[in-house]
Design an enzyme around this catalytic site. Structure first.
Site, PDB file in Angstrom:
ATOM      1  N   ASP A   1       0.842  -1.198   0.000  1.00  0.00           N
ATOM      2  CA  ASP A   1       0.000   0.000   0.000  1.00  0.00           C
ATOM      3  C   ASP A   1       0.881   1.253   0.000  1.00  0.00           C
ATOM      4  O   ASP A   1       1.981   1.237   0.554  1.00  0.00           O
ATOM      5  CB  ASP A   1      -0.903  -0.026   1.246  1.00  0.00           C
TER       6      ASP A   1
ATOM      7  N   HIS B   1       2.750   3.632  -9.010  1.00  0.00           N
ATOM      8  CA  HIS B   1       2.616   2.202  -9.333  1.00  0.00           C
ATOM      9  C   HIS B   1       3.861   1.699 -10.078  1.00  0.00           C
ATOM     10  O   HIS B   1       4.320   0.583  -9.860  1.00  0.00           O
ATOM     11  CB  HIS B   1       1.352   1.957 -10.169  1.00  0.00           C
TER      12      HIS B   1
ATOM     13  N   LEU C   1      12.088 -19.923  -5.089  1.00  0.00           N
ATOM     14  CA  LEU C   1      11.032 -19.118  -4.467  1.00  0.00           C
ATOM     15  C   LEU C   1       9.783 -19.282  -5.318  1.00  0.00           C
ATOM     16  O   LEU C   1       9.879 -19.403  -6.529  1.00  0.00           O
ATOM     17  CB  LEU C   1      11.425 -17.627  -4.470  1.00  0.00           C
TER      18      LEU C   1
HETATM   19  C1  FPP Z   1      -1.785   0.238  -3.334  1.00  0.00           C
HETATM   20  O1  FPP Z   1      -1.341   1.559  -3.429  1.00  0.00           O
HETATM   21  C2  FPP Z   1      -1.318  -0.541  -4.454  1.00  0.00           C
HETATM   22  C3  FPP Z   1      -2.121  -1.119  -5.404  1.00  0.00           C
HETATM   23  C4  FPP Z   1      -3.578  -1.038  -5.426  1.00  0.00           C
HETATM   24  C5  FPP Z   1      -1.566  -1.888  -6.499  1.00  0.00           C
HETATM   25  C6  FPP Z   1      -0.295  -2.610  -6.211  1.00  0.00           C
HETATM   26  C7  FPP Z   1       0.494  -2.578  -7.439  1.00  0.00           C
HETATM   27  C8  FPP Z   1       1.831  -2.492  -7.503  1.00  0.00           C
HETATM   28  C9  FPP Z   1       2.702  -2.576  -6.330  1.00  0.00           C
HETATM   29  C10 FPP Z   1       2.522  -2.293  -8.795  1.00  0.00           C
HETATM   30  C11 FPP Z   1       2.263  -3.311  -9.824  1.00  0.00           C
HETATM   31  C12 FPP Z   1       2.536  -4.684  -9.380  1.00  0.00           C
HETATM   32  C13 FPP Z   1       3.154  -5.585 -10.139  1.00  0.00           C
HETATM   33  C14 FPP Z   1       3.285  -6.981  -9.658  1.00  0.00           C
HETATM   34  C15 FPP Z   1       3.737  -5.256 -11.430  1.00  0.00           C
HETATM   35  P1  FPP Z   1      -2.414   2.700  -3.487  1.00  0.00           P
HETATM   36  O2  FPP Z   1      -2.533   3.149  -4.897  1.00  0.00           O
HETATM   37  O3  FPP Z   1      -3.691   2.240  -2.859  1.00  0.00           O
HETATM   38  O4  FPP Z   1      -1.722   3.798  -2.623  1.00  0.00           O
HETATM   39  P2  FPP Z   1      -2.430   4.931  -1.776  1.00  0.00           P
HETATM   40  O5  FPP Z   1      -3.099   4.245  -0.609  1.00  0.00           O
HETATM   41  O6  FPP Z   1      -1.280   5.776  -1.356  1.00  0.00           O
HETATM   42  O7  FPP Z   1      -3.386   5.624  -2.684  1.00  0.00           O
END
Ligand code: FPP
Length: 229
Positions: A15, A32, A127
């Site tokens: 997150d 992202h 892994l």
């Molecule tokens: C949460 O941050 C993250 C997500 C909803 C998506 C997770 C995706 C990635 C880590 C990148 C892509 C993954 C791969 C495997 C290529 P948020 O956007 O909710 O953050 P915020 O709470 O600060 O808004």
């Protein structure tokens, strides 16, 4: 004598990508992008760690469809590019790629990419990286129970566990959530029954192997009683 805790299965709720970008005056999608780099760094580190067998990462929840279409489309493209570009990493570090969740709503191109990556890496065992994609734990448990009811099977903890798709990767030892919130957000509820929980304010793009190592050290000091005394 107290046996040392083994960090076999680590699960992470990644997150804070959006906030990481906002803090820098960048668009959320940049967060992202940096988040995907952190995925690569942590996965590679985990593959060389003597204890970690499974790393499950929450990449897209069933709730994430509610985000603006542009952000959802970006995450889909990012995932597709990640799998394409990281094939070399999977091979070099002998990482098996797996998924949990219902990917049938993804484009057929992305589903193909996922299937190809699984097939190409299925013999690797340093892994297992499990990406949770369109994943929701309550839905997964309900689906398992429904199948058993339809088949007239009796429901016990052991029999239900066998039917829950994600339980094939075993119980979670360490569950980490980055980004400062302290909730589970419908992630691996069954498998985390006895997981040790760690919440860090670090935003996911800034999470690094040093912090993971500190968490593992802290985990080693915790007493896991699994309901005993
Ligand atoms: C949460 O941050 C993250 C997500 C909803 C998506 C997770 C995706 C990635 C880590 C990148 C892509 C993954 C791969 C495997 C290529 P948020 O956007 O909710 O953050 P915020 O709470 O600060 O808004």
């Amino acid at each position: 004598m107290q046996m040392s805790n083994i960090a076999r299965h680590i699960a992470i709720i990644m997150d804070g990508n959006g906030r990481w970008a906002n803090e820098r005056g960048l668009k959320r999608v940049k967060g992202h992008e940096r988040g995907a780099e952190a995925v690569r760094t942590i996965t590679t580190y985990a593959s060389n760690h003597p204890e970690i067998d499974v790393l499950t990462l929450y990449a897209f929840s069933t709730e994430n469809w509610k985000r603006p279409k542009m952000e959802v489309d970006f995450l889909m493209r990012l995932l597709n590019n990640y799998l394409k570009n990281e094939m070399e990493t999977y091979i070099r570090h002998q990482i098996r790629f797996e998924t949990i969740g219902d990917i049938s709503r993804f484009s057929s191109a992305l589903q193909d990419r996922i299937a190809k990556t699984k097939e190409a890496t299925k013999r690797f065992s340093k892994l297992t990286q499990v990406l949770a994609l369109n994943y929701g734990s309550q839905d997964e448990i309900a689906r398992a129970a429904r199948t058993m009811c339809d088949r007239g099977e009796s429901i016990t903890v052991e029999s239900l566990e066998k039917r829950i798709e994600s339980s094939k990767f075993g119980p979670v030892d360490i569950l980490i959530r980055t980004g400062g919130e302290q909730r589970l957000s419908n992630f691996l509820l069954w498998q985390s029954a006895y997981a040790e929980l760690f919440f860090t304010p670090t935003l996911w793009p800034d999470f690094n192997p040093d912090e993971l190592e500190r968490i593992i050290e802290e985990f080693k000091k915790r007493q896991r009683r699994f309901g005993g005394i």
